[in-house]
Scaffold this motif. Structure first.
Motif, mmCIF file in Angstrom:
data_model
loop_
_atom_site.group_PDB
_atom_site.id
_atom_site.type_symbol
_atom_site.label_atom_id
_atom_site.label_comp_id
_atom_site.label_asym_id
_atom_site.label_seq_id
_atom_site.Cartn_x
_atom_site.Cartn_y
_atom_site.Cartn_z
ATOM 1 N N GLN A 1 -56.326 4.501 77.473
ATOM 2 C CA GLN A 1 -57.764 4.528 77.228
ATOM 3 C C GLN A 1 -57.997 3.947 75.834
ATOM 4 N N ILE A 2 -58.635 2.778 75.759
ATOM 5 C CA ILE A 2 -58.873 2.168 74.467
ATOM 6 C C ILE A 2 -60.062 2.846 73.772
ATOM 7 N N GLY A 3 -60.096 2.691 72.447
ATOM 8 C CA GLY A 3 -61.171 3.310 71.668
ATOM 9 C C GLY A 3 -60.783 4.645 71.076
ATOM 10 N N ASN A 4 -59.505 5.009 71.193
ATOM 11 C CA ASN A 4 -59.048 6.317 70.714
ATOM 12 C C ASN A 4 -58.117 6.208 69.509
ATOM 13 N N LEU A 5 -58.171 5.102 68.812
ATOM 14 C CA LEU A 5 -57.315 4.916 67.643
ATOM 15 C C LEU A 5 -57.773 5.802 66.481
ATOM 16 N N PRO A 6 -56.856 6.165 65.569
ATOM 17 C CA PRO A 6 -57.255 6.919 64.371
ATOM 18 C C PRO A 6 -58.338 6.198 63.562
#
Length: 352
Positions: A112-117
């Motif tokens: 799921q993209i968009g979950n980076l620190p």
């Protein structure tokens, strides 16, 4: 001692690609959880983002990494604009699902993209996100995650059905919450509406003019996935590799494809529901009146409830907000009975 009240933002982007759903929600926990959706909106994607997210399934690793960064920045901007627009001050957390690009639990992988620190660096709030990865690591499907919300917020219904990019359902069986993905819905219906220059088939008006193709319907209903026992889940891979090639192999009109696929959705949902029960329907498919009519035809003794617009449109944002609150409390927010994981657990990254 945990507090009783939480004000959080739930953020969800579904496979139907209609945009980012945001909901500012007040939760209260006394004897049971209650909620109020105070502000909500869907921010549509620009066409170039729709194309990128549609095609990301085919991206290389480096392309996906770059997309993840740029999407995280986009999401942060959308959330910041939502906060500013509604002048939100009391925010205990931003609880974000991100956008699913790859879902291969059988290979121990989901993305799921968009979950980076980076999301924490761009927003001055506690972030709770990336809810699916831990479940897959524990041997689960990483989906569906909504059933815990059905259990805590909508327990008066025998079945909770969401008609989004895919249909998924949750219910009690032998005093245990069970749930699984049933079939594709808007991932297919919107694709064919797009081919006619429309964002979606409004109310099923096009599908209603079509004729059900019996051989195609039989082959759809005979796909191996539907015979498998649950827990089970679906991703775009199933649509791209199995559904679309099958649909494209029949030289029939778009209205006929839509009519046939609507019937397929209804048949698969009806196969799950027992008679004389109560069924709650949410998600964009709740507005597809032709599909709802077909469901009622297949389920004559089932009481179908379609709630008010906010719950229809923002139920998933609502429930991912609840998942975030449960994670902050270190309470169970993923049920092994529905995902097949080794155990119930509290999932999600917390970026304080």
């Amino acid at each position: 001692m945990f507090k009783e009240n939480y004000n959080v933002i739930g953020v969800m982007s579904g496979t139907s690609l209609d945009g980012v759903d945001l909901a500012y929600i007040a939760f209260n926990k006394k004897d049971q959880w209650t909620y109020q959706i105070l502000h909500s909106e869907t921010v549509a994607y620009f066409p170039e983002w729709v194309e990128q997210l549609k095609n990301a399934f085919h991206f290389s690793t480096s392309e996906l990494e770059a997309l993840n960064v740029s999407y995280t920045k986009l999401l942060a901007s959308i959330i910041a604009d939502f906060i500013s627009k509604h002048q939100l001050v009391a925010i205990d957390a931003v609880c974000s699902h991100g956008h699913t690009i790859l879902h291969q639990p059988h290979n121990g992988f989901t993305l799921q993209i968009g979950n980076l620190p980076l999301l924490r660096d761009l927003l001055p709030y506690t972030i709770v996100c990336d809810f699916r990865v831990q479940d897959v690591a524990l041997g689960g499907q990483g989906a569906p995650l909504v059933p815990i919300g059905d259990e805590l917020l909508f327990s008066e219904y025998d079945y909770c059905l969401n008609l989004g990019g895919f249909s998924n359902i949750s219910f009690h069986e032998n005093c245990t919450r069970m749930a699984f993905d049933i079939s594709p819905v808007n991932t297919v219906l919107n694709y064919y509406a797009n081919a006619m220059g429309l964002p979606y088939d409004d109310g099923g008006a096009i599908a209603k003019t079509g004729t059900i193709h019996s051989e195609l319907l039989a082959q759809l209903n005979d796909l191996d996935f539907y015979a498998r026992s649950y827990p089970k889940s679906l991703g775009m891979e199933f649509v791209q590799e199995i559904i679309f090639p099958l649909l494209h192999s029949f030289p029939i009109s778009v209205p006929d494809v839509l009519a046939t696929f609507v019937e397929h959705i209804a048949v698969q949902v009806a196969a799950v529901c027992q008679p004389n029960t109560k069924l709650l329907i949410t998600g964009g498919g709740a507005y597809h009146s032709f599909l709802i009519d077909r469901l009622q035809q297949h389920l004559p003794s089932v009481q179908i409830t379609i709630p008010e617009d906010k719950t229809i449109q923002f139920k998933e944002a609502l429930i991912f907000a609840l998942l975030g609150v449960l994670r902050l409390r270190n309470e169970i927010n993923v049920l092994a009975s529905v995902t097949g994981a080794q155990r119930d657990h509290s999932s999600g990254q917390i970026y304080s």
